[in-house]
Structures are given as structure tokens and as C-alpha cells.
Design an enzyme around this catalytic site. Sequence first.
Site, PDB file in Angstrom:
ATOM      1  N   GLU A  11     -14.808 -17.428  27.434  1.00 24.86           N
ATOM      2  CA  GLU A  11     -15.704 -16.287  27.591  1.00 24.86           C
ATOM      3  C   GLU A  11     -15.124 -15.080  26.863  1.00 24.86           C
ATOM      4  O   GLU A  11     -13.955 -14.739  27.034  1.00 24.86           O
ATOM      5  CB  GLU A  11     -15.908 -15.952  29.067  1.00 24.86           C
ATOM      6  CG  GLU A  11     -16.913 -14.825  29.266  1.00 24.86           C
ATOM      7  CD  GLU A  11     -17.226 -14.588  30.720  1.00 24.86           C
ATOM      8  OE1 GLU A  11     -18.121 -15.272  31.240  1.00 24.86           O
ATOM      9  OE2 GLU A  11     -16.565 -13.723  31.325  1.00 24.86           O
ATOM     10  N   ASP A  37     -15.970 -18.843  39.426  1.00 20.21           N
ATOM     11  CA  ASP A  37     -15.197 -19.023  38.188  1.00 20.21           C
ATOM     12  C   ASP A  37     -15.260 -20.469  37.704  1.00 20.21           C
ATOM     13  O   ASP A  37     -15.271 -20.734  36.506  1.00 20.21           O
ATOM     14  CB  ASP A  37     -13.728 -18.622  38.404  1.00 20.21           C
ATOM     15  CG  ASP A  37     -13.613 -17.259  39.053  1.00 20.21           C
ATOM     16  OD1 ASP A  37     -13.605 -16.268  38.322  1.00 20.21           O
ATOM     17  OD2 ASP A  37     -13.576 -17.213  40.304  1.00 20.21           O
ATOM     18  N   ASP A  47     -13.133 -19.752  31.855  1.00 17.55           N
ATOM     19  CA  ASP A  47     -13.542 -18.426  32.325  1.00 17.55           C
ATOM     20  C   ASP A  47     -12.239 -17.691  32.644  1.00 17.55           C
ATOM     21  O   ASP A  47     -11.664 -17.874  33.716  1.00 17.55           O
ATOM     22  CB  ASP A  47     -14.420 -18.548  33.570  1.00 17.55           C
ATOM     23  CG  ASP A  47     -14.868 -17.196  34.083  1.00 17.55           C
ATOM     24  OD1 ASP A  47     -15.067 -16.273  33.262  1.00 17.55           O
ATOM     25  OD2 ASP A  47     -15.022 -17.050  35.314  1.00 17.55           O
TER      26      ASP A  47
END
EC number: 3.1.21.10
Length: 189
Positions: A68, A141, A7
Site C-alpha cells: 500500500e 490489516d 498493508d
Amino acid sequence: MRVLGVDPGLTRCGLGVVEGGGGREVRAVAVDVVRTPPDDEVAARLGAIADAVERWIAEHRPDVVAVERVFSQHNVRSVIGTAQAGGVVALVAGRAGLPVAFHTPSEVKAAVTGSGRADKAQVTTMVTRVLALDAPPRPADAADALALAVCHCWRAPMAARMAQAEARAAEVARVHAAKVAAATRRRAR
């Protein structure tokens, strides 16, 4: 399949490794968050993220890195930092000879929770359940990195089958077009 989920972010970059067996069986291997001071130069912050990802790749030996995909936000500075961090992760993975898969936030949410509009709390709850963790990963996260890895474990086999089917369909279409062209040439003689 072992997946390193990332992430990306300049201030907090979530890292999570998940191992997937057959079907929907997954287990957590490791999770952490790389933090960089906002007052540091961007190059130094990106370097710290690159160093951490290199260490994780060396230590956990993933088969693929799932990152991501950056999506449009109202805060342009945040999007730029996220894109820079994601690019550095992709570069480090590529240099290590690993494939990189990008997943949108809605793809990840849909894979893990069943809804592409799930909030962070729902994602964290489902990641905790799916991976049978003793406690929810913190901060968000970390949970997001694990969710990315789970998403890839679950989506990659279907994506591979789709790619094979598309390749077969393209080959059938190519053979058919060649036969039609040959028949047309024969009739023209």
C-alpha cells in the site's frame, strides 16, 4: 501469478498471499498480521517486520509484492511509521529479486469494491466474498493485505498491456520523427 500483499504498519503489518488465475479468478493462500510492541525501538520493530516478510517470501514464493502506497493523513507519526514499514518491505522484496508494486488505498478499494471511497467494513466484506473465505479476515490489516494482493492480480495484466501499448506508440513516434527528419534533410539539399 502469486502476489504477496502487504498493508504496512509498525504496530500491525498485514500480510496476505493470493494466487490469481486467468481473468478475475483468485484464491487466498495465506494471511496473517505481524505485530510489534509500540514500546520497542523503531529499529527493532522494523527488523521484526523485515524478518517476517523474508520468511513469507521464502515460504510462499510470490512473483511480486504489492504494498500500500502511503497517503497523507493527519497523524504524521502514523504516516512516518507506515512509510518506514513500507520501505523495509520494498527493500526485502528487492533483495529477494522480486518486483514491488505500490497501490494507493483508493485504487485497492475501487478494484475490490467498485468504489474508491469504500470503508474498511466494505473492503473486508468483498475480500471475504471474492476469495470465498469461511470468515472475514481479522483484524482489518489482514483483509487490507489480501485486498492489495487481489487488486494487483486484477490490475497487473491491464498495466502490462498499457505499458506495451505505450512502448509501441513511442517506437512508432520515434520512427515517424526519423522519417520526417530525413525528408527535411533531403528537401534542404
